[in-house]
Enzyme design. Structure first.
Site, PDB file in Angstrom:
ATOM      1  CB  CYS A 166      -3.642   6.378   0.143  1.00  0.00           C
ATOM      2  SG  CYS A 166      -2.720   7.244   1.421  1.00  0.00           S
ATOM      3  CG  HIS A 217      -0.449   2.752  -0.283  1.00  0.00           C
ATOM      4  ND1 HIS A 217      -0.310   3.380  -1.500  1.00  0.00           N
ATOM      5  CD2 HIS A 217      -0.494   3.732   0.648  1.00  0.00           C
ATOM      6  CE1 HIS A 217      -0.256   4.683  -1.320  1.00  0.00           C
ATOM      7  NE2 HIS A 217      -0.364   4.929  -0.018  1.00  0.00           N
ATOM      8  CD  GLU A 251      -1.016   0.543  -3.762  1.00  0.00           C
ATOM      9  OE1 GLU A 251      -2.052   0.202  -3.152  1.00  0.00           O
ATOM     10  OE2 GLU A 251      -0.440   1.635  -3.559  1.00  0.00           O
TER      11      GLU A 251
END
Ligand code: GLN
Length: 202
Positions: free
Chosen positions: A83, A174, A176
């Protein structure tokens, strides 16, 4: 050759969701290292530039003599931007224009999805093994141009969302924040490959 030592992979920890990246790296078999100063890049086998606010990160990097050492690191070692991290890596940033490291051969448009669509969770086909990939987008940029050396591994609405260029990986989403650890595992694999390549040449 068995290579089970954990690669030390840095996470730029200025701002944004670096803690979730550190956890995802640990789950993928790496040793995460939070990086806040240019000296801390020494000895790392790879680096993640997390999501957050690219303008804030850029200001910090420029005012702490970090920008040039980061660009130099990107030329030598595997780097993964997510991002805002992709915005920092890109060759060109639009909407609005912003300085960047210029190491990833893409042009990105910031906040490209407008207010109604600021955040989205989508599932799409990917070249990563194991079937469709969940992608969490938060005020995401869009990759609007890419050079020939940039391979697309997943898309959103026909635009690249996960790309690889040599030893650089970039996600406009994202990874994660998803349970699916394949993107971090792919990056840790890239770091391990680079490490073993260097040794084999010796
Ligand atoms: N919109 C942010 C920027 O322009 C990126 C958002 C994110 O990293 N989740 O820097």
């Amino acid at each position: 050759m068995s290579e089970q030592t954990k690669p030390r992979i840095g996470v730029l920890a200025i701002q944004g969701d670096y803690a979730a990246h550190a956890a995802a790296l640990a789950a993928a078999g790496a040793e995460p290292v939070e990086v806040r100063k240019p000296e801390q890049l020494a000895g790392l086998a790879g680096l993640i530039l997390p999501g957050g606010e690219s303008t804030t990160m850029l200001k910090f990097l420029e005012s702490h003599g970090f920008f040039d050492s980061l660009r130099e690191f990107c030329a030598r070692k595997p780097v993964f931007g997510t991002c805002a991290g992709v915005i920092l890596l890109a060759r060109e940033v639009r909407h609005p224009k912003q300085k960047s490291l210029g190491v990833l051969d893409v042009a990105v448009e910031r906040n490209a999805y407008g207010r109604q669509n600021e955040s989205a969770i989508l599932t799409a086909e990917t070249k990563l093994e194991g079937g469709p990939l969940e992608m969490v987008f938060i005020r995401a940029p869009r990759i609007v141009e890419r050079g020939e050396g940039v391979e697309v591994l997943a898309e959103r609405d026909g635009f690249p969302a996960l790309v690889r260029q040599g030893q650089m990986l970039a996600a406009t989403f994202h990874p994660e924040l998803s349970e699916d650890g394949r993107v971090h595992a792919a990056f840790v694999g890239m770091v391990r490959d680079q490490g073993s390549g260097n040794r084999d040449q010796g």
